[in-house]
Structure formats: C-alpha cells, structure tokens
Design a protein around this motif. Structure first.
Motif, PDB file in Angstrom:
ATOM      1  N   LYS A  42      12.733  36.462 -12.362  1.00 50.59           N
ATOM      2  CA  LYS A  42      14.505  35.849 -11.803  1.00 50.59           C
ATOM      3  C   LYS A  42      13.590  34.145 -10.569  1.00 50.59           C
ATOM      4  N   GLY A  43      12.398  34.519 -10.572  1.00 49.68           N
ATOM      5  CA  GLY A  43      12.164  33.766 -10.072  1.00 49.68           C
ATOM      6  C   GLY A  43      13.003  32.968  -8.355  1.00 49.68           C
ATOM      7  N   GLY A  44      12.503  32.759  -7.261  1.00 49.38           N
ATOM      8  CA  GLY A  44      13.422  32.492  -5.781  1.00 49.38           C
ATOM      9  C   GLY A  44      13.643  34.424  -5.287  1.00 49.38           C
ATOM     10  N   ILE A  45      13.932  33.990  -4.156  1.00 53.95           N
ATOM     11  CA  ILE A  45      13.757  35.164  -4.044  1.00 53.95           C
ATOM     12  C   ILE A  45      14.591  36.509  -4.839  1.00 53.95           C
ATOM     13  N   LYS A 269      -0.044  37.677   8.654  1.00 52.26           N
ATOM     14  CA  LYS A 269       0.314  36.729   7.930  1.00 52.26           C
ATOM     15  C   LYS A 269       0.363  37.239   6.795  1.00 52.26           C
ATOM     16  N   ALA A 270      -0.282  38.453   5.758  1.00 53.39           N
ATOM     17  CA  ALA A 270       0.129  38.616   4.936  1.00 53.39           C
ATOM     18  C   ALA A 270       1.266  39.282   4.408  1.00 53.39           C
ATOM     19  N   VAL A 271       2.195  39.905   5.657  1.00 53.93           N
ATOM     20  CA  VAL A 271       3.265  40.645   4.828  1.00 53.93           C
ATOM     21  C   VAL A 271       4.114  39.969   5.600  1.00 53.93           C
ATOM     22  N   GLY A 272       4.138  38.812   5.454  1.00 57.57           N
ATOM     23  CA  GLY A 272       4.775  37.313   6.041  1.00 57.57           C
ATOM     24  C   GLY A 272       6.269  37.371   5.090  1.00 57.57           C
ATOM     25  N   ASP A 273       7.557  36.869   5.436  1.00 54.49           N
ATOM     26  CA  ASP A 273       8.231  36.685   4.383  1.00 54.49           C
ATOM     27  C   ASP A 273       7.741  35.631   3.705  1.00 54.49           C
ATOM     28  N   ASP A 274       7.740  34.461   3.585  1.00 53.01           N
ATOM     29  CA  ASP A 274       7.377  32.972   3.315  1.00 53.01           C
ATOM     30  C   ASP A 274       6.063  33.070   2.695  1.00 53.01           C
ATOM     31  N   TYR A 275       4.829  33.758   3.161  1.00 52.32           N
ATOM     32  CA  TYR A 275       3.762  34.425   1.906  1.00 52.32           C
ATOM     33  C   TYR A 275       4.028  35.292   1.351  1.00 52.32           C
ATOM     34  N   ILE A 276       5.304  36.274   1.037  1.00 54.18           N
ATOM     35  CA  ILE A 276       5.292  37.342   0.125  1.00 54.18           C
ATOM     36  C   ILE A 276       6.489  36.370  -1.099  1.00 54.18           C
ATOM     37  N   GLN A 277       7.198  36.258  -0.409  1.00 55.11           N
ATOM     38  CA  GLN A 277       8.035  34.928  -1.823  1.00 55.11           C
ATOM     39  C   GLN A 277       7.521  34.179  -2.051  1.00 55.11           C
ATOM     40  N   SER A 280       4.857  35.818  -5.128  1.00 52.47           N
ATOM     41  CA  SER A 280       5.597  37.006  -6.182  1.00 52.47           C
ATOM     42  C   SER A 280       6.234  35.437  -7.226  1.00 52.47           C
ATOM     43  N   GLY A 281       5.725  34.489  -6.599  1.00 49.99           N
ATOM     44  CA  GLY A 281       6.112  33.084  -7.581  1.00 49.99           C
ATOM     45  C   GLY A 281       7.259  32.195  -7.416  1.00 49.99           C
ATOM     46  N   GLY A 282       7.904  32.939  -6.523  1.00 49.31           N
ATOM     47  CA  GLY A 282       9.554  31.960  -5.960  1.00 49.31           C
ATOM     48  C   GLY A 282       8.918  31.026  -5.262  1.00 49.31           C
ATOM     49  N   ARG A 283      10.339  30.132  -4.322  1.00 52.22           N
ATOM     50  CA  ARG A 283      10.758  29.353  -3.821  1.00 52.22           C
ATOM     51  C   ARG A 283      10.796  30.040  -2.007  1.00 52.22           C
ATOM     52  N   VAL A 284      10.220  29.241  -1.169  1.00 57.92           N
ATOM     53  CA  VAL A 284      10.645  29.932   0.350  1.00 57.92           C
ATOM     54  C   VAL A 284      11.666  29.928   0.441  1.00 57.92           C
TER      55      VAL A 284
END
Length: 321
Positions: A42-45, A269-277, A280-284
């Motif tokens: 679904k994208g995004g969060i 860094k690899a488990v930061g929320d923005d990086y994971i977002q 996963s192909g979504g937006r920050v």
C-alpha cells in the motif's frame, strides 16, 4: 573485539530454548527491540508493520508488568509464572562448551555468553544496589512463549519486562538485518543489539519504562525516547567494555576496535525508522516513528560511547532527541 582467553564464563543466565521453546504465559508482546519491515503493497507507512508493540500498549491491554517507580523495576508481579519445561522444550546444550574467553574467541555462541557476562558486570558496577541482572538471555528457533506472550522469529530480538528476559532468534542477523535491511555483517553487530536489549532492562530497573504513558508516535515521542535511551546505554557499555571482569577479577574483553564501533553505528542506522520506511518502498513519515531515525539512533549510541555517563543517557530529560 578480543576476549581474554583466561577469563571464565558464567553460563547460568544464557539458555537455548530450541524450537518453539517454553516460557511463561501472559498478554501481548511488550518491551522493546528490533523489528521487521513487512511490505503490504500500500506504500507509505502502510508498507511497514511494526511487530514489536510498545510497553505502554501492553499495559493498556491489561498486562500487569509489576513495574515499580523510579527507584527500580519492582517485582515480577502476577504476570509471570515459570512453566516446567520438558526435555525437548529445554533445548540443546548449545552453551555447554562455553567456559573460557578463548571459547568466546572461537565461537559466536560463546561470545554471546561473554557479552552477557560483560553487560552484567558493567551494569552491576554502574547501578550498585539498584541493579539486578536480567532473568535470562534466551535464544530460540522459530517461536518462543514468554510472559509477554508468544513470539515468532519475525519479531526480532526483544526484551520482555514481565519476565525480565532478553529473547532472540540468532538467524535475525543474517536473514533480516543483513539480508532484508542491507545492514552490516560482523560479530559486533549482534553485540550492539544485545547491549541495546540489555539497555531496555536498565530502563526498566530505573523506572524510565514506566514513564512511557501514551501511544503517541513520532521523533520526540516517549516510545522513541525509550528506544534511543537503550541505544545510548549500548554505547555507554561499549565505552566501558574493556574494564569488565569475570568473577575472579580477570578482564573479559581485551580490546574493542574502531571497526567494532563502526559496525554498531551501521547496524543502528539500518534499524532507523526512516531507513526502514524507504527500504520498504514507502515515503518517510516522521509521525509514525516508534524507534527513531537512523541519525537519532547513531547520535544516541555515540552520546553514550563518547560521554561515558549514565546521566548523559537521560533521553526523557532532553528537550529534543
């Protein structure tokens, strides 16, 4: 990192539960830890399912973790009743051969025992009478039952405050952190994660976990502050790791290199929320953050590592994290 070959290891708090190992019984998963990105298309969060539920959510669902105030974590309360495990549930003798620092130099399993010993020794010296060790550090395969509820490998490493135990399926590091998230490889990656989860135990003992009283998310939320405090505590331990000792006063860790610290920073860094977002192909979406951005996680690990002070890790007192 090199362990002292003369050091003696204490296996008493490290156990392998095998496949589908037993633990206590209780409500939904609590505490804190690493988590997996699960695409929904679904994208995004919506592209991320955060499978580690914040401590406060479990409390709102009626799970009594028996935590005290700022003076300590209190008792285990009524939420946890240890189950009698069968021989099959007890798991293998995975750590039976882990007796010396030399074993830790030659085996990642034994290194895990040595890191638990080092974390326990450091935090006992740091906290004094406020300290008690985690109940256990439990490895498992597939799934495990805990006082915070049943958990699968998909949860990633986590700390359950109800039984004061750290749980991890060790395949997480190769399969998820490195394989799915593109994180670094190297022994110290796991050591950083273990120190982070032990940090949640320290937050529990000091009463910070009980300060998470809302379900708000976002970069300045209570939940993010709790996670960043665990990162800071991991850095604080790393600062003092080479001073930790076994029961006989032998150094446990002979040296910790800049490469080790780099591995920890890259893992954070690899488990930061923005990086994971983004991964996963979504937006920050900052307002959905529950663990902090890559930069926040790097920053607070380094605050602990560079300042080497417990007070420096009070993320709840900081105006901005």
């Amino acid at each position: 990192m090199r362990f002292n070959p003369k050091a003696r290891l204490d296996q008493s708090r490290v156990r392998d539960a095998g496949r589908g190992g037993a633990g206590g019984v209780g409500g939904g998963l609590g505490g804190g830890g690493m988590r997996l990105p699960i695409p929904t298309g679904k994208g995004g969060i919506g592209g991320i399912v955060l499978v580690v539920v914040l401590f406060v959510v479990a409390r709102l669902l009626g799970v009594d973790f028996g935590l005290g105030g700022s003076g300590g974590g209190g008792g285990l309360g009524s939420a946890y009743s240890p189950a009698r495990m069968s021989d099959a549930q007890e798991g293998s003798d995975r750590y039976a051969g882990c007796t010396t620092g030399e074993d830790a130099n030659n085996s990642q399993d034994c290194a895990r025992v040595a890191i638990e010993n080092s974390l326990t020794d450091y935090w006992e010296a740091e906290l004094g009478g406020k300290f008690r060790p985690e109940r256990e550090m439990v490895t498992f395969t597939g799934s495990v039952n805990t006082a915070c509820g049943a958990a699968s490998s998909a949860v990633g490493p986590f700390y359950c405050p109800a039984d004061e135990t750290i749980y991890l399926d060790t395949t997480f590091f190769d399969d998820v952190l490195e394989g799915q998230l593109g994180g670094p490889e190297g022994s110290f990656v796991e050591f950083y994660v273990l120190a982070h989860e032990y940090g949640h135990h320290i937050s529990n003992l000091l009463g910070y976990m009980g300060q998470v009283r809302s379900q708000e998310t976002g970069p300045q939320s209570d939940g993010v502050r709790l996670e960043l405090q665990a990162d800071c505590y991991a850095g604080l331990w790393a600062n003092h790791a080479t001073t930790t000792e076994d029961a006989s006063g032998n150094k446990l860790i002979l040296d910790l290199t800049q490469d080790d610290i780099t591995e920890a920073i890259d893992a954070a860094k690899a488990v930061g929320d923005d990086y994971i977002q983004k991964r996963s192909g979504g937006r920050v979406n900052e307002e959905a953050w529950t663990h902090g951005s890559s930069e926040q996680r790097r920053k607070w690990f380094m605050v602990g590592y560079q300042q080497g002070s417990l007070d420096a890790c009070d993320t709840f007192a900081a105006d901005k994290v």
